[in-house]
Design a protein around this motif. Structure first.
Motif, mmCIF file in Angstrom:
data_model
loop_
_atom_site.group_PDB
_atom_site.id
_atom_site.type_symbol
_atom_site.label_atom_id
_atom_site.label_comp_id
_atom_site.label_asym_id
_atom_site.label_seq_id
_atom_site.Cartn_x
_atom_site.Cartn_y
_atom_site.Cartn_z
ATOM 1 N N UNK A 87 68.349 30.636 27.747
ATOM 2 C CA UNK A 87 67.267 29.929 27.060
ATOM 3 C C UNK A 87 66.330 29.318 28.095
ATOM 4 N N UNK A 88 65.062 29.213 27.719
ATOM 5 C CA UNK A 88 64.031 28.616 28.574
ATOM 6 C C UNK A 88 63.169 27.689 27.722
ATOM 7 N N UNK A 89 63.113 26.409 28.102
ATOM 8 C CA UNK A 89 62.201 25.450 27.482
ATOM 9 C C UNK A 89 60.972 25.374 28.378
ATOM 10 N N UNK A 90 59.785 25.590 27.808
ATOM 11 C CA UNK A 90 58.566 25.599 28.618
ATOM 12 C C UNK A 90 57.373 25.144 27.787
ATOM 13 N N UNK A 91 56.399 24.567 28.460
ATOM 14 C CA UNK A 91 55.107 24.257 27.849
ATOM 15 C C UNK A 91 54.086 25.191 28.482
ATOM 16 N N UNK A 92 53.462 26.036 27.657
ATOM 17 C CA UNK A 92 52.669 27.157 28.146
ATOM 18 C C UNK A 92 51.207 27.038 27.735
#
Length: 254
Positions: A87-92
């Motif tokens: 899983x990857x949490x990111x603000x894009x």
């Protein structure tokens, strides 16, 4: 999707439109699919997130490897249920992104790639999602699920199933004649299509929207849907197999 090797890994694409960054969670699910009766689940997924321009690729093997990411993913409230999943949490920023799902140590199997919109209130939206993978038969066709949420009205949706036109961009062993089915959360068939020009009214809408497939053998569905859970199934006509792409476009209110 069935994740294989080389060009046949699982590829999930999505486009963020608008003027503000969007907080998202990406997941690559494999082992826990066995609990839902999925056979030959991918034992150990690896997730890569690629983005536009100078975006630095983000890679995750096991979602708890990085304590900072683990804390963010737990706070999101939807962590994977198996420690081998990714899983990857990111603000894009707005742009086009690609999530690649591979099997660790060149393994293969059935996997699920997901993207969750965790900031529906910002001036941006997930306007397009897509999945490219090897389309086989039976349980190993490509299945794209999507949720229309945070809205009180209907949205105009286009679903496309591509195969032959992928050869023009160097994809080998393409699906020669894709077919599409669109189903609701109960499994009820809402629409189906073999060749996108079969229905003149839908063909006219696809052309006007700039979303006409590049081959007459490719499939597309244009329809209006209320908020809810939906599934698009991409298969090959007469049990054909090959690499295919299923896409979902949210075109907004009718």
């Amino acid at each position: 999707m069935r994740v294989q090797l080389g060009d046949n890994v699982g590829i999930g694409g999505f486009i963020i439109t608008g003027s503000a960054p969007k907080h998202v969670l990406l997941r690559a699910i494999g082992p826990s699919l066995a609990q839902s009766g999925v056979s030959d689940a991918l034992a150990d997924p690896v997730l890569e997130l690629h983005g536009p321009g100078a975006f630095v690729t983000i890679t995750d093997d096991n979602w708890r490897d990085d304590p900072a990411q683990e804390a963010l993913i737990l706070a999101d409230g939807i962590p994977p249920t198996n420690n081998l999943e990714s899983a990857i949490d990111a603000t894009l920023d707005p742009g086009a992104y690609t999530a690649l799902v591979k099997g660790k140590n060149n393994t293969s199997g059935v996997a699920l790639v997901e993207v969750y919109d965790l900031s529906p209130g910002v001036l941006a939206k997930l306007a397009n999602i897509s999945t490219r993978a090897f389309v086989s038969t039976g349980d190993n066709i490509v299945i794209a699920g999507f949720i229309l949420g945070n809205n009180t009205g209907d949205d105009r949706i286009v679903v496309r199933g591509l195969g032959p036109s992928l050869a023009a961009v160097g994809v080998p062993t393409v699906l020669a004649d894709p077919t599409l089915e669109l189903r609701n959360s109960d499994g009820t068939l809402l629409a189906s299509n073999n060749d996108w020009q079969d229905n003149p009214a839908q063909a006219a809408e696809l052309i006007a929207a700039g979303l006409a497939p590049g081959s007459n053998l490719e499939a597309a569905i244009a329809t209006t849907l209320p908020p809810g859970l939906y599934t698009a199934l991409l298969a090959g006509l007469n049990n054909g197999i090959g690499v295919g792409l299923v896409e979902v476009y949210d075109r907004g209110a009718p």
